[in-house]
Scaffold this motif. Structure first.
Motif, PDB file in Angstrom:
ATOM      1  N   GLY A  70      -3.483   2.074  -2.771  1.00  0.00           N
ATOM      2  CA  GLY A  70      -2.622   2.997  -2.441  1.00  0.00           C
ATOM      3  C   GLY A  70      -2.307   3.954  -3.190  1.00  0.00           C
ATOM      4  O   GLY A  70      -2.144   5.241  -3.039  1.00  0.00           O
ATOM      5  N   THR A  71      -2.362   3.473  -4.627  1.00  0.00           N
ATOM      6  CA  THR A  71      -1.893   4.418  -5.913  1.00  0.00           C
ATOM      7  C   THR A  71      -2.991   5.472  -5.937  1.00  0.00           C
ATOM      8  O   THR A  71      -2.932   6.650  -5.747  1.00  0.00           O
ATOM      9  N   THR A 130      -4.173  -4.117  -3.639  1.00  0.00           N
ATOM     10  CA  THR A 130      -3.472  -3.100  -2.512  1.00  0.00           C
ATOM     11  C   THR A 130      -2.692  -1.934  -3.007  1.00  0.00           C
ATOM     12  O   THR A 130      -3.141  -1.057  -2.721  1.00  0.00           O
ATOM     13  N   PHE A 165       1.021  -1.138  -0.010  1.00  0.00           N
ATOM     14  CA  PHE A 165      -0.067   0.017   0.074  1.00  0.00           C
ATOM     15  C   PHE A 165       0.892   1.126   0.018  1.00  0.00           C
ATOM     16  O   PHE A 165       0.618   2.326  -0.876  1.00  0.00           O
ATOM     17  N   THR A 166       1.718   1.279   0.962  1.00  0.00           N
ATOM     18  CA  THR A 166       2.646   2.324   1.062  1.00  0.00           C
ATOM     19  C   THR A 166       3.507   2.535  -0.378  1.00  0.00           C
ATOM     20  O   THR A 166       3.792   3.628  -0.766  1.00  0.00           O
ATOM     21  N   PHE A 183       1.150   4.448  -2.664  1.00  0.00           N
ATOM     22  CA  PHE A 183       1.049   5.894  -2.706  1.00  0.00           C
ATOM     23  C   PHE A 183       2.397   6.771  -2.933  1.00  0.00           C
ATOM     24  O   PHE A 183       2.343   7.938  -3.225  1.00  0.00           O
ATOM     25  N   HIS A 184       3.291   5.938  -2.573  1.00  0.00           N
ATOM     26  CA  HIS A 184       4.919   6.795  -2.434  1.00  0.00           C
ATOM     27  C   HIS A 184       4.985   6.957  -4.037  1.00  0.00           C
ATOM     28  O   HIS A 184       5.778   7.744  -4.299  1.00  0.00           O
TER      29      HIS A 184
END
Lengths: 407, 93
Positions: A253-254, A249, A20-21, A24-25
């Motif tokens: 996150g994205t 997932t 997940f991180t 979005f990272h």
């Protein structure tokens, strides 16, 4: 539940949290330029990027089971865990994975809080290296490749980390300066409208490529944990539920979007005009695909940042904020050791308390650190509403100098 | 290992420059051709041929992006892209 099962469940949940991180990272890598040039609205950009990540993750049927082999010696060449690590029911191996993932997540969240694009794969490798050092000692880590192969910590992390931003910078610099020569006589309308589609195309390529590469890493780690604990025995397939869970997932996150990082990359380094954004994104996509063809393990984050910098240097009269770039570079240098330090610490804590209790404590520590950083981020929230605000002078609701935000 | 890595870096730089700098230039020329066709370039007469040129240039860029997508998808299925002569083809890795 037995301690072993608790440990396995925690590894799976933590691996998905890392996925997940990772999502979005890395939204910024593909979409920061398109958002900054307004080729896409912030919301459209994250939806497009998330969808392509999902598709990419589901498309890859190749098994990335040997992902940890790049930097540590937990697995045989075929991906099965080394026999001596199975003697204790795989407990130590699972704890190494858990601690390594925890180190990677904590570093990913810290850099997100600071709005710095750091490489998620370097964070994962760092965490695993640290946990392995603590768990198996110096020999557990693969520092350099054998027989001239570009492998190990040096070959898979350090060398690509140094080379890829430079390569991307040169490509984007050349592309941008020539594109601006071509576009010199064009009116504003052609400049802003005309370059949109090229940019969206390149950004989409990067999103798809990200889905195929990065989601696989988590799939590989989870499958390794399942094999080590005796819940899966094929080294040629990933369980379907693992694949689906990882794909969904990373897409979620994205979709959440690492707005703090998008802001730094899209607005902080240089002011990006559409022709520049297109050059930067096409440079990134080309460099990523070329290195994937050669099996050279570079980080999308480093490439995307190098390209945006290069597009700033290449545009006549553009102002590059080298202070921001320097802060990013220092985050890159510290990613591996910092994630390794947290990973090692987590392993020592978990190991001292025994598999069931220790793993739970590690997990709770991770939750506490994550929760603290999330709360901290709410003090100066950055989202799709203010991601494109002017970098400086900072308006009231945007992010001030990040030095004041420390963890 | 250092030499292998440097060798890789050169190849990536070369491919990156050819595609990563080449395609944006073709795209920019395509945009300029449309401006030419519309008579929006200073000191240059309107010329409908610009539209034909633009279509060709954009087609090349689109083809490159399509090959890129094909490459990513093929890799996911364990295939890789090779250039047999000049024609791209996919072979099992």
């Amino acid at each position: 539940m037995s301690p072993e099962l608790i440990l396995l469940a925690l590894v799976v949940v933590t691996a998905l949290a890392f996925d997940f991180t990772n999502g979005f990272h890395d939204t910024a890598n593909a979409m920061a330029a398109s958002i900054a040039t307004k080729a896409l609205t912030p919301k459209t950009a994250v939806v497009l990027c998330a969808t392509l990540n999902l598709v990419g993750a589901l498309l890859s049927v190749e098994v990335a089971l040997t992902v940890t082999n790049a930097v540590i010696n937990l697995q045989n060449p075929d991906g099965s865990p080394r026999a001596e690590l199975l003697a204790d029911g795989g407990t130590r191996l699972l704890l190494i994975l858990l601690a390594g993932l925890a180190g990677a997540i904590i570093w990913n969240l810290a850099t997100w809080l600071w709005g710095l694009p750091s490489s998620s794969s370097h964070a994962l490798f760092g965490g695993l290296v640290g946990a392995t050092l603590a768990g198996l000692g110096w020999g557990g880590v693969k520092w350099v490749g054998e027989g001239g192969k570009v492998d190990g910590v040096v070959g898979k992390v350090i060398l690509p980390g140094l080379m890829s931003p430079a390569i991307a910078l040169i490509v984007a610099l050349v592309g941008t300066s020539l594109v601006f020569k071509v576009a010199a006589k064009l009116t504003e309308r052609y400049r802003t409208q005309g370059f949109r589609w090229g940019q969206v195309g390149a950004a989409s390529l990067m999103s798809l490529s990200h889905g195929t590469n990065d989601a696989q890493k988590t799939m590989g780690v989870i499958t390794l944990a399942l094999i080590a604990s005796g819940h899966w025995d094929s080294t040629h397939e990933v369980p379907l539920w693992v694949k689906l869970a990882c794909a969904v997932t990373i897409a979620l996150g994205t979709y959440l979007g690492g707005w703090r990082i998008i802001r730094t990359m899209g607005k902080g380094l240089v002011e990006i005009e559409p022709p520049q954004g297109m050059s930067a994104d096409m440079a990134s996509a080309s460099v990523i695909l070329a290195s994937s063809q050669l099996g050279f393990a570079l980080s999308t984050t480093h490439v995307a940042t190098g390209s945006i910098l290069g597009s700033g240097v290449g545009r006549p009269g553009a102002q590059v904020r080298w202070g921001v770039a320097g802060r990013m570079a220092s985050a890159w240098l510290t990613t591996l050791p910092a994630a390794a330090a947290v990973g090692a610490l987590m392993f020592l804590i978990g190991n001292a308390l025994g598999p069931g209790v220790g793993a739970s404590v590690v997990f709770l520590l991770l939750c506490a650190a994550g929760g603290y950083m999330w709360l901290h981020s709410r003090k100066e929230p950055i989202g799709h509403h203010n991601v494109n605000d002017d970098w400086a002078p900072a308006p009231k609701d945007s992010k001030p100098d990040k030095k004041e935000v420390g963890v | 290992m250092w030499l292998t890595a440097l060798d890789d870096a050169w190849r990536i730089l070369a491919a990156g420059l050819a595609l990563g700098a080449g395609l944006p230039i073709l795209f920019a020329l395509g945009v300029k051709s449309i401006a030419w066709a519309n008579g929006d370039l200073p000191d240059t007469a309107r010329n409908p041929f610009g539209r034909v040129l633009a279509v060709v240039l954009f087609a090349v860029v689109l083809l490159a992006i399509a090959i890129g997508i094909g490459y990513i998808v093929a890799h996911g299925f364990g295939y890789t892209l090779t250039f047999d002569g000049l024609l791209p083809s996919f072979v099992k890795r």
